[in-house]
Write a protein that holds these residues in place. Structure first.
Motif, PDB file in Angstrom:
ATOM      1  N   TYR A   1      -3.167   2.757   0.492  1.00 46.56           N
ATOM      2  CA  TYR A   1      -2.792   1.340   0.503  1.00 46.56           C
ATOM      3  C   TYR A   1      -1.705   1.094   1.554  1.00 46.56           C
ATOM      4  O   TYR A   1      -1.801   0.155   2.365  1.00 46.56           O
ATOM      5  CB  TYR A   1      -2.298   0.936  -0.883  1.00 46.56           C
ATOM      6  CG  TYR A   1      -1.676  -0.432  -0.981  1.00 46.56           C
ATOM      7  CD1 TYR A   1      -2.458  -1.566  -1.203  1.00 46.56           C
ATOM      8  CD2 TYR A   1      -0.299  -0.596  -0.860  1.00 46.56           C
ATOM      9  CE1 TYR A   1      -1.872  -2.827  -1.299  1.00 46.56           C
ATOM     10  CE2 TYR A   1       0.288  -1.841  -0.951  1.00 46.56           C
ATOM     11  CZ  TYR A   1      -0.503  -2.961  -1.170  1.00 46.56           C
ATOM     12  OH  TYR A   1       0.074  -4.202  -1.255  1.00 46.56           O
ATOM     13  N   GLU A   2      -0.682   1.944   1.572  1.00 42.82           N
ATOM     14  CA  GLU A   2       0.418   1.745   2.511  1.00 42.82           C
ATOM     15  C   GLU A   2      -0.016   1.976   3.954  1.00 42.82           C
ATOM     16  O   GLU A   2       0.456   1.281   4.867  1.00 42.82           O
ATOM     17  CB  GLU A   2       1.591   2.652   2.132  1.00 42.82           C
ATOM     18  CG  GLU A   2       2.247   2.240   0.821  1.00 42.82           C
ATOM     19  CD  GLU A   2       3.522   2.999   0.510  1.00 42.82           C
ATOM     20  OE1 GLU A   2       4.080   3.640   1.438  1.00 42.82           O
ATOM     21  OE2 GLU A   2       3.971   2.946  -0.655  1.00 42.82           O
TER      22      GLU A   2
ATOM     23  N   THR B   1      -3.020   1.373   5.140  1.00 44.50           N
ATOM     24  CA  THR B   1      -3.795   0.187   5.506  1.00 44.50           C
ATOM     25  C   THR B   1      -2.883  -1.001   5.753  1.00 44.50           C
ATOM     26  O   THR B   1      -3.084  -1.772   6.714  1.00 44.50           O
ATOM     27  CB  THR B   1      -4.818  -0.146   4.411  1.00 44.50           C
ATOM     28  OG1 THR B   1      -5.579   1.037   4.103  1.00 44.50           O
ATOM     29  CG2 THR B   1      -5.772  -1.238   4.854  1.00 44.50           C
ATOM     30  N   ARG B   2      -1.860  -1.157   4.924  1.00 46.94           N
ATOM     31  CA  ARG B   2      -0.880  -2.232   5.137  1.00 46.94           C
ATOM     32  C   ARG B   2      -0.164  -2.046   6.475  1.00 46.94           C
ATOM     33  O   ARG B   2       0.150  -3.033   7.153  1.00 46.94           O
ATOM     34  CB  ARG B   2       0.142  -2.230   3.997  1.00 46.94           C
ATOM     35  CG  ARG B   2      -0.419  -2.648   2.645  1.00 46.94           C
ATOM     36  CD  ARG B   2      -0.776  -4.100   2.560  1.00 46.94           C
ATOM     37  NE  ARG B   2       0.379  -4.962   2.831  1.00 46.94           N
ATOM     38  CZ  ARG B   2       0.313  -6.286   2.940  1.00 46.94           C
ATOM     39  NH1 ARG B   2      -0.869  -6.906   2.825  1.00 46.94           N
ATOM     40  NH2 ARG B   2       1.398  -7.002   3.160  1.00 46.94           N
TER      41      ARG B   2
ATOM     42  N   ALA C   1      -5.661  -2.980  -0.219  1.00 45.21           N
ATOM     43  CA  ALA C   1      -4.774  -3.521   0.811  1.00 45.21           C
ATOM     44  C   ALA C   1      -5.485  -4.598   1.629  1.00 45.21           C
ATOM     45  O   ALA C   1      -4.890  -5.639   1.959  1.00 45.21           O
ATOM     46  CB  ALA C   1      -4.279  -2.406   1.716  1.00 45.21           C
TER      47      ALA C   1
ATOM     48  N   GLU D   1      -5.888  -7.832  -0.501  1.00 43.94           N
ATOM     49  CA  GLU D   1      -4.623  -8.542  -0.698  1.00 43.94           C
ATOM     50  C   GLU D   1      -4.278  -9.397   0.519  1.00 43.94           C
ATOM     51  O   GLU D   1      -3.526 -10.367   0.401  1.00 43.94           O
ATOM     52  CB  GLU D   1      -3.492  -7.554  -0.980  1.00 43.94           C
ATOM     53  CG  GLU D   1      -3.493  -7.024  -2.401  1.00 43.94           C
ATOM     54  CD  GLU D   1      -2.269  -6.189  -2.703  1.00 43.94           C
ATOM     55  OE1 GLU D   1      -1.370  -6.112  -1.829  1.00 43.94           O
ATOM     56  OE2 GLU D   1      -2.192  -5.628  -3.808  1.00 43.94           O
TER      57      GLU D   1
END
Length: 352
Positions: free
Chosen positions: A181-182, A184-185, A217, A220
């Motif tokens: 997730y991080e 991809t962010r 990610a 969102e």
């Protein structure tokens, strides 16, 4: 300072025995054994005397004798089926470091998770060699037949990064979903909205967790993953090359590609360079794991650092801490351990 030989200490001129250490320290053989086995409930001053005597006499406990004298073998096993050499090397290093602190040794047993006789091989091994515990890595840690065989043998075990049935045994892990997730962010923050993804081996639970973090990610940020930009890989360089070729053959290409491990990222980089796609000018590429090769290719790869050696150390620590209890005592299940990861920014990513 007078040497043990000068003092006429028995054993000082040849191979020392536990009896020699006991006489020099002025304690019983049982006390020496407890100190050598790192058992609790020995007074610090007594432990210091025994250790000093053992050092002066160059005494080293005999593993076979230690095993025969008690219920422990002082051996723990590492069972794995993983083609990633860097992962296995770090795993071995972490387990060995912790095992040596406790006077234990490591038995390394590679397995073929697809072998029809996998369970019989493991059962036979556990019946032949008395292990004080076993550490399992993916995908073995998620195979119910393997867990059942070890449980049937009555051997304690710890799983590294399990995906299924997390409460079945103690485990150590990092949050792979959050890590993906991080990453991809990070790509989104660099201006990338067209992001491809190379999935890992479907038999490894971490592959699904990493893809889950990637998708979360994107969504969102109101970005839907494009199926044609999601390619299947198998955690190998070759599968990364194949996935990269398929990805770059699409009519429209992503501006960034997130590979589920570094070896596949290397393959994607090779396939891009073969068709004249520049990294990171034309496409940014990221990986996962932070293997040594991430700093050997150019550009150096932005990746997630997985604390493999620390995970291995923690898994061994759970097993050995359990062994510190009194023999025959039913030890409660150790709490799971969650270790931190790190996002490592390098030159393979640039702003879109």
């Amino acid at each position: 300072m007078r040497t043990p030989r000068d003092r006429g200490v028995p054993g000082a001129g040849g191979t020392s025995t536990i009896n020699d250490v006991a006489r020099l320290a002025g304690v019983s053989i049982k006390t020496v054994s407890r100190v050598m086995n790192n058992e609790p409930n020995v007074r610090p001053e007594t432990r210091d005397k025994v250790q000093e005597a053992a050092t002066l006499l160059h005494y080293r406990p005999n593993l076979l004798a230690r095993s025969l004298a008690g219920a422990r073998s002082f051996l723990i096993g590492l069972f794995y089926d993983n083609p990633n050499a860097a992962y296995i090397t770090d795993m071995q290093r972490g387990v060995i470091t912790r095992a040596r602190e406790q006077g234990y040794h490591l038995l390394i047993e590679p397995q073929d998770s697809h072998a029809p006789d996998l369970v019989s091989k493991i059962s036979s091994l556990l019946a032949t060699i008395r292990l004080d515990g076993v550490i399992l890595t993916p995908p073995l840690c998620d195979m119910a037949v393997v867990l059942h065989a070890i449980e049937a043998a009555g051997v304690p075990y710890v799983r590294v990064s399990p995906f299924l049935n997390p409460g079945r045994s103690p485990c150590v892990r990092m949050d792979e979903t959050q890590a993906a997730y991080e990453m991809t962010r990070h790509l989104i923050a660099m201006g990338h909205k067209d992001i491809g993804f190379i999935r890992g081996h479907p038999e490894h639970g971490g592959s699904h967790q990493r893809y889950e973090g990637f998708v979360r990610a994107l969504r969102e940020s109101q970005i839907e993953p494009r199926p044609e930009w999601v390619k299947q890989g198998y955690f190998s360089y070759e599968s990364g090359v194949e996935a990269g070729r398929a990805l770059f053959a699409e009519k429209t290409r992503p501006t960034a590609v997130f590979s589920s491990n570094d070896y596949m990222a290397f393959g994607v980089m090779a396939s891009a360079q073969q068709v004249g796609i520049r990294i990171p000018e034309d496409v940014s590429i990221t990986g996962f794991d932070d293997v040594p090769g991430a700093m050997l290719v150019w550009p150096h790869v932005t990746t997630i650092r997985q604390p493999v050696e620390a995970l291995a150390y923690a898994a061994a620590d759970i097993l050995l801490t359990r062994q510190e209890g009194e023999e025959g005592e039913c030890a409660p299940q150790a709490p799971d351990r969650l270790l931190p990861f790190a996002l490592i920014e390098r030159q393979s990513v640039r702003k879109a």
